[in-house]
Design a protein around this motif. Structure first.
Motif, PDB file in Angstrom:
ATOM      1  N   SER A  84      30.884  45.933  42.953  1.00  0.00           N
ATOM      2  CA  SER A  84      31.911  47.035  42.561  1.00  0.00           C
ATOM      3  C   SER A  84      32.707  47.429  43.635  1.00  0.00           C
ATOM      4  N   THR A  86      34.045  45.163  45.892  1.00  0.00           N
ATOM      5  CA  THR A  86      35.004  44.255  45.960  1.00  0.00           C
ATOM      6  C   THR A  86      36.088  44.678  44.828  1.00  0.00           C
ATOM      7  N   ALA A  87      35.618  44.783  43.413  1.00  0.00           N
ATOM      8  CA  ALA A  87      36.341  45.003  42.483  1.00  0.00           C
ATOM      9  C   ALA A  87      37.332  46.326  42.594  1.00  0.00           C
ATOM     10  N   GLY A  88      36.661  47.398  43.230  1.00  0.00           N
ATOM     11  CA  GLY A  88      37.246  48.766  43.324  1.00  0.00           C
ATOM     12  C   GLY A  88      38.487  48.611  44.488  1.00  0.00           C
ATOM     13  N   LEU A 106      38.208  47.965  31.363  1.00  0.00           N
ATOM     14  CA  LEU A 106      37.005  48.137  31.877  1.00  0.00           C
ATOM     15  C   LEU A 106      36.499  49.187  31.001  1.00  0.00           C
ATOM     16  N   ALA A 145      29.653  44.260  33.874  1.00  0.00           N
ATOM     17  CA  ALA A 145      30.761  45.209  34.584  1.00  0.00           C
ATOM     18  C   ALA A 145      30.084  46.558  34.422  1.00  0.00           C
ATOM     19  N   HIS A 146      29.965  46.858  35.583  1.00  0.00           N
ATOM     20  CA  HIS A 146      29.395  48.274  36.041  1.00  0.00           C
ATOM     21  C   HIS A 146      30.632  49.184  36.340  1.00  0.00           C
ATOM     22  N   VAL A 147      31.164  49.670  35.143  1.00  0.00           N
ATOM     23  CA  VAL A 147      32.349  50.374  34.979  1.00  0.00           C
ATOM     24  C   VAL A 147      32.430  51.529  36.032  1.00  0.00           C
ATOM     25  N   ILE A 150      32.700  50.859  39.613  1.00  0.00           N
ATOM     26  CA  ILE A 150      34.005  50.133  39.946  1.00  0.00           C
ATOM     27  C   ILE A 150      35.073  51.372  40.298  1.00  0.00           C
ATOM     28  N   MET A 154      37.119  52.546  43.354  1.00  0.00           N
ATOM     29  CA  MET A 154      38.571  52.430  43.291  1.00  0.00           C
ATOM     30  C   MET A 154      39.355  53.808  43.659  1.00  0.00           C
TER      31      MET A 154
END
Length: 272
Positions: A84, A86-88, A106, A145-147, A150, A154
């Motif tokens: 989460s 790294t994606a954020g 997402l 995916a744990h929205v 993330i 973000m």
């Protein structure tokens, strides 16, 4: 002021009704099987007993289940936080091509029922031969995916000043080093919030650990182990209540320790 006092008079009984089932469950853990059925709705045991706890810990193997649950929950938290974060970071910093589309997709996945995704997840884990064990359960739990985590990362990353990355670039730090050494440590409130959410979800998880421990009863988690108190002809309600208390105590303790950083993480992400 008087109106506020009237609201309090109304809310106090509502609060007592709300917490009564939990208090009754906790007191039932100290009651005998006979008193559970004949004691009515009283929350104070007439004769205190700790046999339910010893039976849950030793006979029902809740000591081993507790260790399995800790390993499963902590590993899931580590994987979810890393993915989460790294994606954020990728979505919150810079001009990632198609960022709005990715974020929209997402958010759209939040409305997809879990039943539609569980079979593909199980097939993927089975393809890497991890279908019978806690590692497979961790991947099946942390893989989708744990929205919300993330989006929290973000929002927090988006509110950080650009000067931090510029200074790291001047010092010769690359993209991975800038993220792990400078940016990620500054998100401690969000890490605590995501860790708490994920830990509670993993700790109370039932279906995925059940599927991945069918062939390995010794690897059951607490949620799966609860079913050992349900027999074909009877149910050990005292042991079940004691097991529930054992399961809830770590969650309550962790929430008390992390509640301040939990609020800070939510507030920081929303503000950003």
């Amino acid at each position: 002021m008087r109106r506020m006092q009237l609201w309090h008079l109304f809310l106090v009984p509502v609060c007592l009704i709300w917490v009564y089932p939990f208090v009754w469950m906790a007191s039932t853990a100290f009651k005998s099987q006979r008193e559970i059925f004949l004691g009515g709705v009283s929350v104070i045991p007439k004769q205190w007993t700790f046999d339910n706890f010893s039976r849950a810990w030793d006979t029902a193997h809740f000591g081993a289940y507790l260790s399995n649950t800790v390993v499963f929950s902590v590993t899931t938290v580590v994987v979810v936080v890393l993915v989460s974060a790294t994606a954020g970071y990728a979505l919150g910093r810079g001009n990632l091509p198609g960022k709005k589309i990715i974020v929209g997709l997402l958010i759209a996945t939040m409305f997809i029922p879990q039943g539609y995704t569980i079979i593909p997840i199980l097939k993927l884990v089975d393809a890497v031969h991890l279908q019978n064990g806690l590692l497979g359960a961790v991947l099946a739990t942390a893989g989708p995916a744990h929205v919300v985590p993330i989006l929290l990362f973000m929002g927090y990353f988006a509110g950080m000043p650009q000067e931090l990355e510029d200074a790291a670039l001047i010092d010769g730090a690359g993209y991975p080093r800038t993220f792990f050494r400078i940016m990620l440590p500054l998100t401690k409130p969000v890490i605590s919030t995501v860790s708490l959410f994920t830990f509670m979800s993993a700790w109370n998880s039932f279906f995925i650990p059940l599927v991945f421990t069918l062939g390995r009863p010794d690897l059951r988690t607490l949620g799966v182990g609860m079913f050992s108190f349900f027999g074909q002809d009877s149910t050990d309600w005292g042991g079940l209540a004691a097991a529930a208390v054992i399961s809830l105590l770590p969650i309550v303790a962790i929430f008390v320790l992390l509640q301040r950083t939990f609020v800070e993480g939510i507030a920081g992400s929303v503000k950003s």
